[in-house]
Structure formats: structure tokens, C-alpha cells
Design a protein around this motif. Structure first.
Motif, short mmCIF file in Angstrom:
data_model
loop_
_atom_site.label_atom_id
_atom_site.label_comp_id
_atom_site.label_asym_id
_atom_site.label_seq_id
_atom_site.Cartn_x
_atom_site.Cartn_y
_atom_site.Cartn_z
N SER A 151 0.29 8.99 13.22
CA SER A 151 0.14 8.16 12.03
C SER A 151 1.14 8.56 10.96
N ALA A 152 1.40 7.62 10.04
CA ALA A 152 2.28 7.92 8.91
C ALA A 152 1.64 8.96 7.99
N ALA A 153 0.30 8.95 7.90
CA ALA A 153 -0.38 9.94 7.07
C ALA A 153 -0.11 11.35 7.57
N GLU A 154 -0.11 11.55 8.88
CA GLU A 154 0.18 12.87 9.44
C GLU A 154 1.59 13.31 9.07
N ARG A 155 2.56 12.39 9.23
CA ARG A 155 3.95 12.74 8.90
C ARG A 155 4.10 13.06 7.42
N GLU A 173 -5.88 17.74 14.13
CA GLU A 173 -6.85 17.05 14.98
C GLU A 173 -6.58 15.56 14.87
N GLU A 174 -6.04 14.99 15.96
CA GLU A 174 -5.74 13.55 15.97
C GLU A 174 -6.95 12.80 16.50
N VAL A 175 -7.46 11.88 15.69
CA VAL A 175 -8.69 11.16 16.02
C VAL A 175 -8.50 9.69 15.67
N ALA A 176 -9.49 8.89 16.06
CA ALA A 176 -9.51 7.49 15.64
C ALA A 176 -9.95 7.44 14.19
N VAL A 177 -9.22 6.70 13.38
CA VAL A 177 -9.53 6.62 11.95
C VAL A 177 -10.03 5.24 11.54
N VAL A 203 -7.93 18.91 5.44
CA VAL A 203 -7.46 17.66 4.84
C VAL A 203 -7.84 16.51 5.78
N VAL A 204 -8.56 15.53 5.25
CA VAL A 204 -8.87 14.31 5.99
C VAL A 204 -7.97 13.22 5.43
N ALA A 205 -7.02 12.76 6.25
CA ALA A 205 -5.98 11.85 5.75
C ALA A 205 -5.95 10.57 6.57
N ARG A 206 -5.77 9.48 5.85
CA ARG A 206 -5.56 8.17 6.48
C ARG A 206 -4.76 7.33 5.52
N GLY A 207 -3.83 6.54 6.07
CA GLY A 207 -3.04 5.66 5.24
C GLY A 207 -3.85 4.49 4.73
N GLY A 208 -3.18 3.58 4.07
CA GLY A 208 -3.86 2.41 3.51
C GLY A 208 -4.39 1.48 4.59
N SER A 235 -9.94 15.05 0.49
CA SER A 235 -9.98 13.68 0.97
C SER A 235 -8.73 12.95 0.53
N ALA A 236 -7.99 12.41 1.49
CA ALA A 236 -6.77 11.64 1.20
C ALA A 236 -6.83 10.34 2.00
N ILE A 237 -7.71 9.45 1.57
CA ILE A 237 -7.97 8.21 2.30
C ILE A 237 -7.36 7.05 1.54
N GLY A 238 -6.49 6.29 2.20
CA GLY A 238 -5.93 5.08 1.61
C GLY A 238 -5.00 5.39 0.45
#
Length: 407
Positions: A151-155, A173-177, A203-208, A235-238
Motif C-alpha cells: 500500500s501507499a500508506a506503508e511506503r 504486518e500486511e493485512v486487509a484494510v 502504527v495502524v496506517a491506511r490511506g484515504g 492511528s493514521a487512518i485516511g
């Protein structure tokens, strides 16, 4: 009631299935919440799979075409709906399915209302309280990262973190988001990282994404798992405008994955600049203190008592001599005045003394016991008398009285 069976008295399959169908039929009609998947239409019937929005659980649903077409807007794959269903068990095939009687799309407004009720419930339990949030470590040795696969969030997190501090280490840890598997996989990854003693922050991260895509991060079970973590969670969500419930339960909220990297990992350049500034400030403080002490020392050394100690001793010696002379003059004057006064007193004493009268030819007549005889009438014939002259005493005895002659 359950029938008694044994190897000698088994019951047929049809009987078992009929009993199962009877038990299921007792449920009646119920409302079920879920997401539509695998939507197909054949003839007058629409077939779909109703999937649980959180767990990996699904059930088949058959819907008359009229019921489906009466729903406005018509549901599509991935839509969140509430379906009024009747549970059915097909005895001939031994399969379970729902028969849809009514379908209601779940709008964003209703989802927001549900999330608000959940938010109030969790807030009342203290899961969002400020006093339970922990501070992040200054420089974590290992950072746990939960993110999507490639994901872009990981990068963003990895690149920005390593750009700020190249030596930082990550356990990813790569998971379904998003989707039905997101909550379970994120919760399991969170538990693994929290159990790892090397991980100091997670860190829990997901892009928009859309509102529906971010719903897993407002799931009650995931929020409770984050609140119970031993390790601080970021938390780094969206994006900035997105605010899932996970943001409220986490110890720190980051507006984006890039912001999370800035909050978790310090910038080595900024820290070096800070160290340099503090070092310069320390040097200025020490130099200022030394300058003040040197100025004080110079002032002390310039005092006459230290610049020429002998001169100060001589000055004090002169003062002692002056005081000694003053004391001598004062004492001499006092003695002279006392001597003059003593001479005057002696002269007055001599002038008033009876001895001076005796030296002029007078004498003092006394009785033997020392009483002074002042008149001749006080003396009887035969009295013993003592006559005191200026140089000696003479003892006499009265033999009579004679006439008093004028001089």
C-alpha cells in the motif's frame, strides 16, 4: 425434544433434516444487517450472498424480483443493507438460506447515527479518556506497522521514517484494510505486535478511502483491542477529515501516514540542530558565568587591601598611634585635673583641720574616755584630764577653779 438414538435404533436423514427445518422455522421473520455480494438474477428470482460486515461469515439469500426492484435505490454488489428475511431450511438439499421479504439500503446518515451511538457508549466506558493515553517513546528501537499489502500508506511511513532516522527498524504486518476480513486481520496483527517485547510503538496506517471503506476501523471489537494494548498505538487512518473511532481510542492520532512517521520517529537533522543549539546555549551560559566571576575577582583584587596590603597595615598602625596619643593626652589631662582637685581638697582640709588650730597655740582638753571638755564648769576638782597639743598629749588633774581672764 431430542430423540434417543443408538446403533440399533438410528433415525433416517429425512427425519433429522425435518427436525432442523422445524427448529429454524421457529425463528420467524427477522431483520438482518449485512453487505451484498455475488448478486445475480435468474428469471423471477434474485440470488445474492449476504455477508457480515465484520466477520468472515455469509449466508445465501433468495429474493423475489418484485421485492428487489421495489427497493430504491436498487442494491448492488458491496452495498450495505438491512433485509427483512425468513430463515428457510431446504430439506431435500440439506441447505440453509434466507428468503428476503423487504430490503432497505443503509444510508450514510444511518451509519453515522450507529457510529455516534457506539462512540457515546465507548466514551462512557472511558476508552477515549485523555488520562489513559500514553506518551510515545522518544526514539523507539522497533516500530510495528499494520498496513495494507503493497500500500501507499506503508511506503509513506517507511520512507519518511527512514529519511528522518535511517537506523529505525520496522516490523510490518500486511493485512486487509477493507472488506469483511479487515477487522479480524487487523486485530490479529495488533495482538502479535503487542505481544512482541521488541516493539515499542504500533502504527495502524491506511490511506484515504470512502466512508464505507473506513468502517472496519470503527468496529467495536477493534476499538476495544486498541484500547487494551500494552504498547502505545498511533492511528493514521485516511486523511485529516476522516475520523474513525480508532482515532479516539489510540494514544496518538496522526492525520496521515506521513504525519504518523513524523510523530513516531524524530528527525535526526532536527535533533542535531537542537543539540547544537543547546550546546551553544550552554557555552554562552558558562562563558557569561565565567565573565561575571572574573569581573568580580578583578574587582576584589583591585581593592586597596589586596592591591597593597602593607599600606593598609601602615594606615592601621598610624591610626593605632593616633589613638594611643589621644588616650595618653586624655589620660594625662584627667590626671592633672585630678591632682589639682586633690591639692585644693588637701588645702581646704588642712585649713579646716583642728591640727591647724592647735599649731596656732591652742589645746584640746578631754576626759580620759575621750569626751571633749568645752566649759570649766563641766570639770570638778580632782577630775583627770588629758590635754592634747599639736605634737603630744599631757595628763593633768583639776585642783580648783580660777577666774576667767580676758585676753
Amino acid at each position: 425434544m431430542a430423540q434417543k438414538t443408538s446403533p440399533e435404533q438410528p433415525i433416517p436423514v429425512r427425519t433429522v433434516l425435518q427436525m432442523v427445518a422445524g427448529w429454524i422455522g421457529k425463528l420467524g421473520t427477522i431483520w438482518v444487517d449485512g453487505e451484498i455480494a455475488e448478486l445475480t438474477a435468474r428469471g423471477g428470482t434474485v440470488f445474492m450472498t449476504l455477508r457480515d460486515p465484520v466477520a468472515n461469515v455469509s449466508a445465501r439469500v433468495t429474493c423475489p424480483r418484485g421485492v428487489y426492484e421495489a427497493t430504491v435505490p436498487r442494491p448492488v454488489d458491496g452495498a450495505r443493507v438491512v433485509v427483512h428475511v425468513k430463515p428457510d431450511f431446504w430439506v431435500n438439499r440439506g441447505s440453509f438460506a434466507f428468503t428476503a421479504l423487504e430490503i432497505k439500503p443503509v444510508g450514510v446518515g444511518e451509519m453515522l447515527a450507529r457510529l455516534e451511538r457506539l462512540r457515546q457508549l465507548l466514551a462512557a466506558e472511558g476508552l477515549f479518556a485523555t488520562d489513559r493515553k500514553r506518551r510515545l517513546p522518544f526514539l523507539p528501537g522497533t516500530v510495528g506497522l499494520i498496513c495494507g499489502r503493497d500500500s501507499a500508506a506503508e511506503r509513506d511511513v517507511l520512507e519518511n521514517s527512514r529519511r528522518r532516522w535511517p537506523a529505525v527498524r520496522f516490523k510490518v504486518e500486511e493485512v486487509a484494510v477493507q472488506g469483511p476480513y479487515a477487522v479480524g486481520e487487523v486485530t490479529e496483527a495488533l495482538a502479535r505486535l503487542d505481544a512482541d517485547r521488541e516493539v515499542e510503538v504500533i502504527v495502524v496506517a491506511r490511506g484515504g478511502g470512502s466512508f464505507e471503506d473506513l468502517l472496519p476501523f470503527s468496529d467495536e471489537s477493534l476499538v476495544r483491542a486498541v484500547a487494551s494494548c500494552r504498547t502505545p498505538v498511533v492511528s493514521a487512518i485516511g486523511h485529516e477529515q476522516d475520523s474513525p473511532l480508532l482515532d479516539l481510542a489510540a494514544d496518538v492520532r496522526a492525520s496521515t501516514p506521513t504525519d504518523a512517521a513524523k510523530k513516531v520517529v524524530p528527525d535526526v537533522g532536527e535533533q542535531l540542530t537542537l543539540v547544537r543549539q543547546l550546546r551553544d546555549r550552554g557555552r554562552r551560559m558558562v562563558k557569561g558565568w565565567l565573565d561575571r566571576e572574573l569581573a568580580w575577582l578583578s574587582s576584589v583584587r583591585s581593592r586597596p587591601s589586596l592591591a597593597d596590603p602593607v599600606r593598609e597595615i601602615e594606615r592601621r598602625a598610624e591610626q593605632v598611634d593616633q589613638f594611643r596619643d589621644r588616650v595618653r593626652r586624655s589620660l594625662g589631662g584627667s590626671l592633672d585635673r585630678a591632682e589639682d582637685s586633690l591639692g585644693h581638697l588637701r588645702a581646704r582640709l588642712v585649713a579646716l583641720s583642728p591640727a591647724a588650730t592647735l599649731e596656732r597655740g591652742y589645746a584640746i582638753v578631754q576626759r580620759p574616755e575621750g569626751e571633749v571638755v568645752r566649759r570649766a564648769a563641766d570639770v570638778s576638782v580632782g577630775d583627770a584630764l588629758t590635754i592634747r597639743f599639736t605634737d603630744a598629749r599631757v595628763t593633768a588633774r583639776a585642783d580648783g577653779h580660777g577666774p576667767d581672764e580676758e585676753p
